[in-house]
Design a protein around this motif. Structure first.
Motif, PDB file in Angstrom:
ATOM      1  N   UNK A 265       0.827  -1.211   0.000  1.00 30.46           N
ATOM      2  CA  UNK A 265       0.000   0.000   0.000  1.00 30.46           C
ATOM      3  C   UNK A 265       0.861   1.261   0.000  1.00 30.46           C
ATOM      4  N   UNK A 266       0.272   2.366  -0.401  1.00 28.20           N
ATOM      5  CA  UNK A 266       0.929   3.657  -0.189  1.00 28.20           C
ATOM      6  C   UNK A 266       1.135   3.797   1.316  1.00 28.20           C
ATOM      7  N   UNK A 267       2.372   4.023   1.729  1.00 23.01           N
ATOM      8  CA  UNK A 267       2.718   3.901   3.147  1.00 23.01           C
ATOM      9  C   UNK A 267       3.400   5.152   3.662  1.00 23.01           C
ATOM     10  N   UNK A 268       2.969   5.600   4.841  1.00 19.71           N
ATOM     11  CA  UNK A 268       3.679   6.648   5.545  1.00 19.71           C
ATOM     12  C   UNK A 268       4.113   6.085   6.900  1.00 19.71           C
ATOM     13  N   UNK A 269       5.398   5.795   7.014  1.00 18.05           N
ATOM     14  CA  UNK A 269       5.971   5.327   8.276  1.00 18.05           C
ATOM     15  C   UNK A 269       6.289   6.562   9.104  1.00 18.05           C
ATOM     16  N   UNK A 270       5.738   6.656  10.308  1.00 20.34           N
ATOM     17  CA  UNK A 270       5.993   7.835  11.137  1.00 20.34           C
ATOM     18  C   UNK A 270       6.780   7.461  12.377  1.00 20.34           C
ATOM     19  N   UNK A 271       7.747   8.322  12.720  1.00 21.84           N
ATOM     20  CA  UNK A 271       8.550   8.147  13.921  1.00 21.84           C
ATOM     21  C   UNK A 271       9.077   9.516  14.335  1.00 21.84           C
ATOM     22  N   UNK A 272       9.877   9.539  15.404  1.00 20.67           N
ATOM     23  CA  UNK A 272      10.416  10.802  15.922  1.00 20.67           C
ATOM     24  C   UNK A 272      11.878  10.630  16.275  1.00 20.67           C
ATOM     25  N   UNK A 273      12.634  11.704  16.135  1.00 22.16           N
ATOM     26  CA  UNK A 273      14.070  11.595  16.370  1.00 22.16           C
ATOM     27  C   UNK A 273      14.422  11.423  17.844  1.00 22.16           C
ATOM     28  N   UNK A 274      13.491  11.731  18.771  1.00 27.28           N
ATOM     29  CA  UNK A 274      13.766  11.599  20.200  1.00 27.28           C
ATOM     30  C   UNK A 274      12.987  10.450  20.844  1.00 27.28           C
ATOM     31  N   UNK A 275      12.496   9.512  20.030  1.00 29.34           N
ATOM     32  CA  UNK A 275      11.731   8.401  20.597  1.00 29.34           C
ATOM     33  C   UNK A 275      12.694   7.420  21.257  1.00 29.34           C
ATOM     34  N   UNK A 276      12.758   7.466  22.600  1.00 25.63           N
ATOM     35  CA  UNK A 276      13.644   6.549  23.308  1.00 25.63           C
ATOM     36  C   UNK A 276      12.855   5.423  23.977  1.00 25.63           C
TER      37      UNK A 276
ATOM     38  N   UNK B  49       7.396  -2.763  -5.307  1.00 24.40           N
ATOM     39  CA  UNK B  49       7.420  -3.168  -6.721  1.00 24.40           C
ATOM     40  C   UNK B  49       6.377  -2.446  -7.574  1.00 24.40           C
ATOM     41  N   UNK B  50       5.738  -1.412  -6.998  1.00 19.53           N
ATOM     42  CA  UNK B  50       4.786  -0.636  -7.789  1.00 19.53           C
ATOM     43  C   UNK B  50       4.983   0.840  -7.466  1.00 19.53           C
ATOM     44  N   UNK B  51       4.146   1.688  -8.025  1.00 22.58           N
ATOM     45  CA  UNK B  51       4.339   3.128  -7.881  1.00 22.58           C
ATOM     46  C   UNK B  51       3.759   3.708  -6.600  1.00 22.58           C
ATOM     47  N   UNK B  52       3.161   2.878  -5.753  1.00 19.87           N
ATOM     48  CA  UNK B  52       2.664   3.388  -4.477  1.00 19.87           C
ATOM     49  C   UNK B  52       3.836   3.910  -3.643  1.00 19.87           C
ATOM     50  N   UNK B  53       3.776   5.139  -3.158  1.00 19.78           N
ATOM     51  CA  UNK B  53       4.913   5.713  -2.445  1.00 19.78           C
ATOM     52  C   UNK B  53       5.114   5.108  -1.050  1.00 19.78           C
ATOM     53  N   UNK B  54       6.361   5.105  -0.602  1.00 15.72           N
ATOM     54  CA  UNK B  54       6.717   4.745   0.777  1.00 15.72           C
ATOM     55  C   UNK B  54       7.452   5.942   1.365  1.00 15.72           C
ATOM     56  N   UNK B  55       6.815   6.630   2.301  1.00 20.00           N
ATOM     57  CA  UNK B  55       7.392   7.822   2.902  1.00 20.00           C
ATOM     58  C   UNK B  55       7.775   7.559   4.356  1.00 20.00           C
ATOM     59  N   UNK B  56       8.842   8.172   4.806  1.00 26.34           N
ATOM     60  CA  UNK B  56       9.190   8.203   6.222  1.00 26.34           C
ATOM     61  C   UNK B  56       8.972   9.626   6.714  1.00 26.34           C
ATOM     62  N   UNK B  57       8.000   9.787   7.601  1.00 19.01           N
ATOM     63  CA  UNK B  57       7.754  11.110   8.181  1.00 19.01           C
ATOM     64  C   UNK B  57       8.399  11.121   9.559  1.00 19.01           C
ATOM     65  N   UNK B  58       9.488  11.846   9.704  1.00 21.71           N
ATOM     66  CA  UNK B  58      10.285  11.850  10.928  1.00 21.71           C
ATOM     67  C   UNK B  58      10.124  13.200  11.613  1.00 21.71           C
ATOM     68  N   UNK B  59       9.482  13.204  12.770  1.00 23.59           N
ATOM     69  CA  UNK B  59       9.240  14.437  13.518  1.00 23.59           C
ATOM     70  C   UNK B  59      10.485  14.795  14.313  1.00 23.59           C
ATOM     71  N   UNK B  60      10.925  16.043  14.199  1.00 25.24           N
ATOM     72  CA  UNK B  60      12.079  16.513  14.965  1.00 25.24           C
ATOM     73  C   UNK B  60      11.609  17.038  16.326  1.00 25.24           C
ATOM     74  N   UNK B  61      12.470  16.901  17.337  1.00 24.08           N
ATOM     75  CA  UNK B  61      12.162  17.375  18.695  1.00 24.08           C
ATOM     76  C   UNK B  61      10.862  16.790  19.226  1.00 24.08           C
ATOM     77  N   UNK B  62      10.701  15.488  19.036  1.00 21.69           N
ATOM     78  CA  UNK B  62       9.521  14.793  19.539  1.00 21.69           C
ATOM     79  C   UNK B  62       9.918  13.383  19.925  1.00 21.69           C
ATOM     80  N   UNK B  63       9.088  12.763  20.762  1.00 20.58           N
ATOM     81  CA  UNK B  63       9.366  11.421  21.238  1.00 20.58           C
ATOM     82  C   UNK B  63       8.307  10.432  20.788  1.00 20.58           C
ATOM     83  N   UNK B  64       7.923   9.545  21.709  1.00 25.37           N
ATOM     84  CA  UNK B  64       7.006   8.465  21.367  1.00 25.37           C
ATOM     85  C   UNK B  64       5.582   8.959  21.155  1.00 25.37           C
TER      86      UNK B  64
END
Length: 701
Positions: free
Chosen positions: A626-637, A656-671
């Protein structure tokens, strides 16, 4: 709401390839790292992403830029963000509580980064700001994690989280003057602040990991300290834990009467020991129960009597009574027995308040200290209740009520008369009368009946073309109960369906329901989630082309596993701050404590093979996801970002298809906890607009 909703244009669904950009993903550094488990070699080519190396930092920056570039092309992204702001901009006030001569409450004017604590003088009725977390940092990314007063209400300690980190600082103030009176305590984690008299308090922490490993270093030996005011933190007395009594999680608190010090000790997120010390008589701790086979929590004490909420011999919980003279489980006597519904108990005003969960919906009953039923408390409707806690002398209590289509309202309740009245009803630009919230029961793969709440706007046609978010958690005894969300309100206002199944692994039906989604039964959780999606599609609420699957933390694992097991189930996937490397999750921070739910790859060959068979990271293949947005944060400990980094890199390489895979990484945030309002709205806008865009919606009408 006075904005125009998003409407699906008539005709066929537009393929993502029609308007997507060429996917030239950033390249992560690859290596030839392998690990061997029971004779099986497992490759981990993106191991470098676990390290805070320059190569990782460069890759993260490139991913951030790539994602923002893609999202910036969504024509209605800003409109959705503005819709969120418009509805979010309402006054939010907490239930009040009394400490000393003041009544305290928190309030957010609407779009403030953090809520502000106010207080009213009970004699003069003058109101003033007590603590303003918006002044803790320039962008509102430092949050107030906890606030605790001594019994007189003259001293206070509050902890702050910087950038969403679980590592906190404790600041001690004179509550009357609001001036700091002691040095700031640092490197505090998973801790309460519990005062003993006017001289000091108890708190918990770990040894700080080595330089450069704060986000990944293991924290497995918790310690309880006593801090005496006026002394240095380095001189704080070790009360429990450390090398002598090693436990992974320790919580310590002094009872309301200041007589007892209670310690709950655990090595995992399920099952705990209880220790109690009589501070007036002195002596050593008394161990109430041994081992980690049960859950037990002291709800109240009354002289020598101790009241404990427990699942011992009661998978759905019960309230028992014992005595400090011999508190062992053999002496426990029922006060509120177990029933067929899960029980949670609070104490306030000289009463017990029992909240029963019936198919994820709350019912509240009031009992006296002998277990005699006083009344069932009338609630405004079917939903979730919070509150009914407070001091023994307080007869004026508060509780909150809400559900998926009812914004949370606070009620004032008289403990003696049983009468309640609205205390604070939020003025949200949302009309519950325009929406439907219905509960259905569907059948999972093995025949298990599972409840699901489905929420949508009245008049929605079940034609399979409704944008739908399927959200779940499924773990750690966590119950997903109905609650209002501005983000979900915007989704529904624009014609979307929001569905929440109460899948196994949660606590909705007690210990048996939880255990049915753990270790070698974990796949039940994924089966339940997949069956929920299939139900929604078979009944015409949505179809594959219009469905998004979503979940965070353990729910991020759920989404990651589901999309690798059934990549054809949904059009969009949102694995958020997920546990995605099931072979190494226990190597980072407090991850080893999650073993009750997951088991570990080191436990046995059978456990290793089972984990590997569904671990999202290890099951990415060259197929169309699927079109995917993986979300995380730079301060997630807590769930370290390496989980999302490695999974995202694998997906980007093998999609293997044109559905995008994005990583959305929030700065100055945790879990997740403590994020600023701007950060929350920004992520919500990106998720909602991405989902609609990938479902083929091009413009707003």
């Amino acid at each position: 709401m006075n904005f125009k909703p998003i409407l699906l244009t008539a005709g066929v669904l537009f393929s993502a390839t029609f308007y997507s950009q060429k996917m030239n993903y950033p390249k992560a550094l690859k290596g030839n790292q392998t690990d061997t488990y029971f004779g099986t070699a497992v490759a981990d080519p993106f191991r470098d992403l676990e390290n805070d190396s320059e190569a990782t930092k460069k890759w993260v920056d490139e991913e951030v830029n790539f994602t923002q570039s893609y999202l910036s092309k969504i024509p209605f992204r800003d409109q959705i963000k503005n819709q969120l702001k418009e509805v979010w901009n309402y006054e939010k006030i907490s239930a009040p509580f009394k400490e000393g001569d003041y009544t305290y409450y928190s309030k957010n004017d609407g779009l403030q980064a953090q809520s502000v604590f106010y207080r009213t003088n009970n004699k003069t009725k003058a109101t003033e700001v007590f603590l303003d977390p918006n002044k803790f940092s320039e962008k509102g990314t430092t949050s107030l994690a906890q606030l605790s007063f001594n019994k007189k209400g003259t001293l206070a300690g509050y902890s702050i989280s910087e950038g969403g980190s679980d590592w906190n600082k404790i600041i001690i103030i004179d509550a009357i003057t609001k001036k700091q009176i002691d040095e700031t305590l640092v490197d505090v984690k998973f801790s309460g602040i519990s005062w003993l008299g006017d001289e000091g308090f108890y708190y918990s922490s770990y040894d700080k990991p080595k330089e450069g490993t704060v986000l990944s270093g293991m924290t497995d030996k918790h310690k309880v300290f006593y801090h005496k005011l006026g002394t240095k933190q380095s001189e704080d007395q070790l009360i429990f834990g450390g090398e002598k009594t090693p436990r992974r999680y320790l919580g310590a608190y002094v009872t309301e009467d200041q007589r007892y010090l209670v310690i709950s000790a655990a090595n995992a997120t399920n099952g705990n020991e209880l220790y109690i010390k009589d501070l007036k008589k002195g002596g050593d701790f008394i161990q109430i129960n041994k081992g980690f086979d049960i859950n037990a929590n002291i709800v109240d004490t009354d002289g020598d009597d101790i009241f404990i909420s427990t699942d011992k011999d009661a998978p759905n919980m019960r309230l028992v009574k014992t005595t400090i003279k011999n508190p062992s489980p053999e002496t426990w006597k029922n006060v509120i027995p177990e029933t067929e519904n899960v029980l949670g108990v609070n104490s306030a005003g000289g009463y017990f308040f029992a909240t029963y969960m019936i198919d994820a919906i709350d019912q509240v009953k009031q009992y006296d200290k002998t277990g005699k039923l006083i009344r069932e408390i009338a609630l405004p409707g079917k939903g979730t209740v919070g509150g009914f806690g407070g001091k023994k002398t307080e007869k004026e209590l508060y509780f909150s009520f809400g559900n998926y289509i009812t914004p949370g309202t606070i009620y004032k309740f008289n403990a003696d008369s049983g009468k309640s009245e609205v205390y604070q009803k939020p003025k949200v630009k949302f009309n519950p009368e325009d929406y439907v919230s219905e509960q259905v029961f569907y059948t999972s793969k093995d025949g298990t009946k599972v409840p699901m709440m489905i929420n949508y706007k009245k008049g929605t046609k079940l034609n399979g073309k409704n944008p739908t978010i399927l959200y779940a958690y499924g773990g750690f005894n966590v119950s997903l109960q109905p609650g209002f969300s501005v983000s979900n309100a915007i989704w529904m206002e624009n014609g979307g369906v929001y569905a929440v199944p109460n899948i196994r692994g949660g606590g909705e039906y007690g210990k048996k329901w939880h255990d049915a989604g753990t270790k070698l039964q974990k796949k039940n959780v994924f089966d339940d989630f997949i069956a929920a999606g299939e139900y929604l599609q078979s009944k015409g609420y949505t179809s594959k082309e219009y469905m998004a699957i979503s979940g965070g933390s353990n729910g991020g694992l759920l989404v990651g596993a589901t999309m690798t097991i059934r990549p054809d189930l949904a059009r969009v996937a949102f694995p958020a701050v997920g546990v995605l490397d099931m072979l190494r999750y226990n190597k980072f921070t407090a991850g080893a404590g999650w073993s009750y739910d997951y088991g570990t790859a080191e436990d046995s060959k059978e456990m290793f093979e089972y984990l590997k068979s569904y671990s999202p990271l290890h099951n990415v293949k060259k197929v169309c996801y699927p079109s995917t947005m993986v979300t995380t944060s730079d301060h997630d400990d807590r769930v370290v970002p390496a989980h999302s980094f490695k999974f995202g890199a694998e997906l980007q390489e093998k999609q293997s298809c044109d559905n995008p895979v994005l990583l959305r990484i929030e700065k100055n945030a945790g879990h997740g906890a403590g994020r600023s309002t701007e950060q929350i709205i920004g992520e919500s806008a990106d998720k909602l607009s991405f989902a609609l865009y990938e479902m083929g919606i091009k413009t707003l009408k």
